[in-house]
Enzyme design. Structure first.
Site, mmCIF file in Angstrom:
data_model
loop_
_atom_site.group_PDB
_atom_site.id
_atom_site.type_symbol
_atom_site.label_atom_id
_atom_site.label_comp_id
_atom_site.label_asym_id
_atom_site.label_seq_id
_atom_site.Cartn_x
_atom_site.Cartn_y
_atom_site.Cartn_z
ATOM 1 N N GLN A 1 0.945 -1.286 0.168
ATOM 2 C CA GLN A 1 -0.061 0.037 -0.040
ATOM 3 C C GLN A 1 0.915 1.240 -0.055
ATOM 4 O OE1 GLN A 1 -3.279 -0.640 3.029
ATOM 5 N NE2 GLN A 1 -1.636 -2.147 3.571
ATOM 6 N N HIS B 1 -1.701 1.076 -4.280
ATOM 7 C CA HIS B 1 -1.932 2.476 -4.047
ATOM 8 C C HIS B 1 -1.094 3.624 -4.933
ATOM 9 C CE1 HIS B 1 -4.154 1.767 0.027
ATOM 10 N NE2 HIS B 1 -5.001 1.361 -1.121
ATOM 11 N N CYS C 1 2.460 19.016 -22.414
ATOM 12 C CA CYS C 1 1.374 19.522 -23.252
ATOM 13 C C CYS C 1 0.533 20.982 -22.496
ATOM 14 C CB CYS C 1 0.172 18.358 -23.274
ATOM 15 S SG CYS C 1 -0.789 18.103 -21.957
HETATM 16 P P1 OAD Z 1 -1.405 2.938 9.005
HETATM 17 O O1 OAD Z 1 -0.643 4.172 9.351
HETATM 18 O O2 OAD Z 1 -2.843 2.976 9.037
HETATM 19 O O3 OAD Z 1 -0.914 1.707 9.999
HETATM 20 C C1 OAD Z 1 0.534 1.694 10.211
HETATM 21 C C2 OAD Z 1 0.715 0.355 10.798
HETATM 22 O O4 OAD Z 1 1.897 -0.085 10.976
HETATM 23 C C3 OAD Z 1 -0.090 0.514 12.390
HETATM 24 O O5 OAD Z 1 -0.827 -0.684 12.493
HETATM 25 C C4 OAD Z 1 1.083 0.277 13.340
HETATM 26 O O6 OAD Z 1 0.938 -0.417 14.627
HETATM 27 C C5 OAD Z 1 2.199 -0.462 12.354
HETATM 28 N N1 OAD Z 1 3.684 -0.025 12.836
HETATM 29 C C6 OAD Z 1 4.209 1.228 12.983
HETATM 30 N N2 OAD Z 1 5.568 1.223 13.067
HETATM 31 C C7 OAD Z 1 5.809 -0.426 12.831
HETATM 32 C C8 OAD Z 1 7.112 -1.009 12.831
HETATM 33 N N3 OAD Z 1 8.266 -0.289 13.164
HETATM 34 N N4 OAD Z 1 7.195 -2.466 12.567
HETATM 35 C C9 OAD Z 1 5.937 -3.072 12.342
HETATM 36 N N5 OAD Z 1 4.806 -2.322 12.359
HETATM 37 C C10 OAD Z 1 4.511 -1.025 12.506
HETATM 38 O O7 OAD Z 1 -0.439 2.593 7.716
HETATM 39 P P2 OAD Z 1 -1.537 1.684 6.367
HETATM 40 O O8 OAD Z 1 -2.009 0.455 7.176
HETATM 41 O O9 OAD Z 1 -0.523 1.235 5.512
HETATM 42 O O10 OAD Z 1 -3.877 5.171 1.671
HETATM 43 O O11 OAD Z 1 -2.625 2.740 5.775
HETATM 44 C C11 OAD Z 1 -3.311 2.181 4.663
HETATM 45 C C12 OAD Z 1 -3.733 3.265 3.779
HETATM 46 O O12 OAD Z 1 -4.409 4.282 4.559
HETATM 47 C C13 OAD Z 1 -2.320 4.027 3.187
HETATM 48 O O13 OAD Z 1 -1.962 3.184 2.031
HETATM 49 C C14 OAD Z 1 -2.929 5.384 2.901
HETATM 50 C C15 OAD Z 1 -3.727 5.475 4.082
HETATM 51 O O14 OAD Z 1 -4.656 6.650 4.100
HETATM 52 C C16 OAD Z 1 -4.243 6.147 0.879
HETATM 53 O O15 OAD Z 1 -3.649 7.121 1.081
HETATM 54 C C17 OAD Z 1 -5.331 5.709 -0.065
#
Ligand code: OAD
Length: 237
Positions: free
Chosen positions: A97, A115, A146
């Protein structure tokens, strides 16, 4: 841990889903959590087609800031461990993502960016897609040759994903023996739906996250800790 290590070693088909957490140790801000960007900023102001239509300059300023941050980072031990896992696995797909490009820089090859990619741009007039790595633009929003307005090559809330990329992600997840879910809060759909899809299709699913997620209790293994520490332990050198 040892059992999960064995599952990965014996698997001929592995799928991985990563989220912002895998890049956190490279100092790329996550979206949710105590220091997540969505604490201070509203996705509907910055990451929707409506926001861009209303104020493209503001949206581009946010992307330009993130591009600047990302340009100063480098892949961490978690990204690198996944690149090693790909090398030793028959069929491997890395569904991410993340738009930061750190998996590419770590050497992963079969990356499905559901994404999009923050380093890609697309022209709203002629539709041309290109890679744009400049950090400073003469004007914001930047312009295509363009004359049309360029937008970031990412998928915003309310937009569909690139069909080819999404289909490949679903196929990889349905076919895999083992799925690794790393550093995602697993609340944004449809990407989060890949986790139960893997379970229903019969894969062993292993999660790595600092915190519990909505799926933790239903998975085969769920490890609490940092991706940059646990992935090398799980995958080896
Ligand atoms: P999030 O910011 O929602 O979640 C990050 C996750 O990583 C959390 O569950 C944390 O607990 C975990 N985390 C943080 N540091 C860590 C580490 N060092 N090791 C392991 N885990 C860790 O990010 P995403 O799940 O990627 O979309 O969010 C999904 C989507 O929401 C993104 O792609 C973006 C966002 O809004 C769009 O913009 C469309």
């Amino acid at each position: 841990m040892e059992q999960a290590r064995q599952w990965l070693k014996k698997a001929s088909k592995i799928a991985v889903l990563t989220g912002a957490g895998i890049s956190a140790e490279s100092r790329v801000p996550t979206f949710r959590g105590p220091r997540g960007m969505w604490r201070r900023l509203r996705p509907e102001d910055l990451a929707t087609p409506g926001a861009f239509a209303r104020d493209p300059k503001l949206v581009w300023e946010w992307y330009a800031w993130r591009r600047g941050l990302i340009a100063e980072t480098k892949p961490n031990a978690g990204h690198r461990a996944l690149a090693r896992l790909e090398e030793r696995t028959g069929e491997f797909a890395l569904v991410t993502q993340n738009v930061d490009g750190l998996h590419d820089r770590a050497g992963s090859r079969n990356i499905l960016k559901v994404h999009g990619d923050i380093w890609d741009v697309r022209c709203l007039e002629c539709g041309n897609e290109s890679r744009e790595e400049r950090l400073k633009f003469p004007e914001l929003p930047p312009r295509c040759a363009c004359g049309g307005m360029l937008r970031p090559g990412v998928v915003w809330f309310g937009e569909g994903m690139h069909a080819g990329v999404w289909d490949a992600a679903e196929r990889a997840v349905e076919a895999c023996d083992v799925m690794l879910v790393v550093g995602t809060s697993a609340v944004v759909y449809p990407a989060a739906g890949l986790v139960p899809l893997a379970k229903v299709a019969g894969a062993k699913v292993i999660e790595i996250n600092l915190e519990e997620t909505p799926f933790s209790a239903s998975l085969d293994k769920s490890f609490r800790g940092k991706a940059g520490e646990l992935l090398p332990e799980l995958i080896g050198g």
